[in-house]
Design an enzyme around this catalytic site. Structure first.
Site, PDB file in Angstrom:
ATOM      1  CB  CYS A 271      -6.270  -1.159   5.064  1.00 54.58           C
ATOM      2  SG  CYS A 271      -4.516  -1.594   5.123  1.00 54.58           S
TER       3      CYS A 271
ATOM      4  CG  HIS B 148      -2.009  -1.061   1.068  1.00 54.89           C
ATOM      5  ND1 HIS B 148      -3.001  -1.222   1.990  1.00 54.89           N
ATOM      6  CD2 HIS B 148      -2.239  -2.005   0.108  1.00 54.89           C
ATOM      7  CE1 HIS B 148      -3.799  -2.203   1.615  1.00 54.89           C
ATOM      8  NE2 HIS B 148      -3.343  -2.698   0.470  1.00 54.89           N
TER       9      HIS B 148
ATOM     10  CB  CYS C 130      -1.966   1.228   6.051  1.00 54.65           C
ATOM     11  SG  CYS C 130      -1.319   0.418   4.563  1.00 54.65           S
TER      12      CYS C 130
ATOM     13  CD  GLU D 216      -2.114   4.079   3.229  1.00 52.48           C
ATOM     14  OE1 GLU D 216      -3.258   4.078   3.710  1.00 52.48           O
ATOM     15  OE2 GLU D 216      -1.784   3.347   2.272  1.00 52.48           O
TER      16      GLU D 216
END
Length: 160
Positions: free
Chosen positions: A117, A79, A120, A81
């Site tokens: 999410c 992801h 993250c 992040e």
């Protein structure tokens, strides 16, 4: 000409970063800013050396009919992040701000009220990032104080 405010300036840069995303579901871009300097950037895509969903022509989670927001461990992507955090030294992100933008790859439109999410969120908390600024429209954004994610622990079962 009106000068752009700092939050939208950094969100515009995160929006440019997301143009590198290779996800077929949602394209994310993130940058980490500390003391008014960009420390790192990240977008969602497969780990280095592995084929991206874009290259494969399908999303594994979609092929398995997994609803959005579930079973992230089956996602091929790292992801945005996480990639931004991986690319920075911890000393550079303590107390920093993460700016994040999300677009629909099919329409190119912003996806308002996008958030990190749960995986993250844990990375952001442990990295010591203080706040997350998320683009909602071309000029509007929401600010999450990471201490709220610590207090509102989404990893605990819901109480009835």
């Amino acid at each position: 000409m009106k000068r752009i405010d700092k939050e939208n300036y950094y969100l515009d840069i995160a929006g440019t970063v997301l143009e590198r995303s290779t996800c077929l579901r949602k394209c994310y871009g993130a940058i980490i800013v500390q003391h008014d300097e960009i420390v790192s950037s990240g977008y969602n895509g497969a780990p280095r050396g592995r084929k991206n969903c874009m290259d494969l022509g399908y999303c594994t989670r979609e092929a398995m009919n997994i609803p959005s927001g579930e079973r992230y461990e089956l996602c091929r992507s790292v992801h945005a992040e996480a990639n931004a955090i991986i690319s920075a030294a911890r000393s550079e992100v303590l107390g920093a701000t993460l700016y994040m933008v999300c677009k629909d790859p099919k329409t190119g439109k912003l996806i308002p009220h996008s958030t990190s999410c749960s995986m993250c969120r844990r990375l952001i908390i442990n990295a010591g990032i203080r706040r997350v600024v998320i683009r909602d429209t071309e000029t509007e954004y929401s600010v999450v104080h990471v201490e709220d994610w610590v207090r509102e622990d989404d990893s605990l079962p819901q109480q009835a």
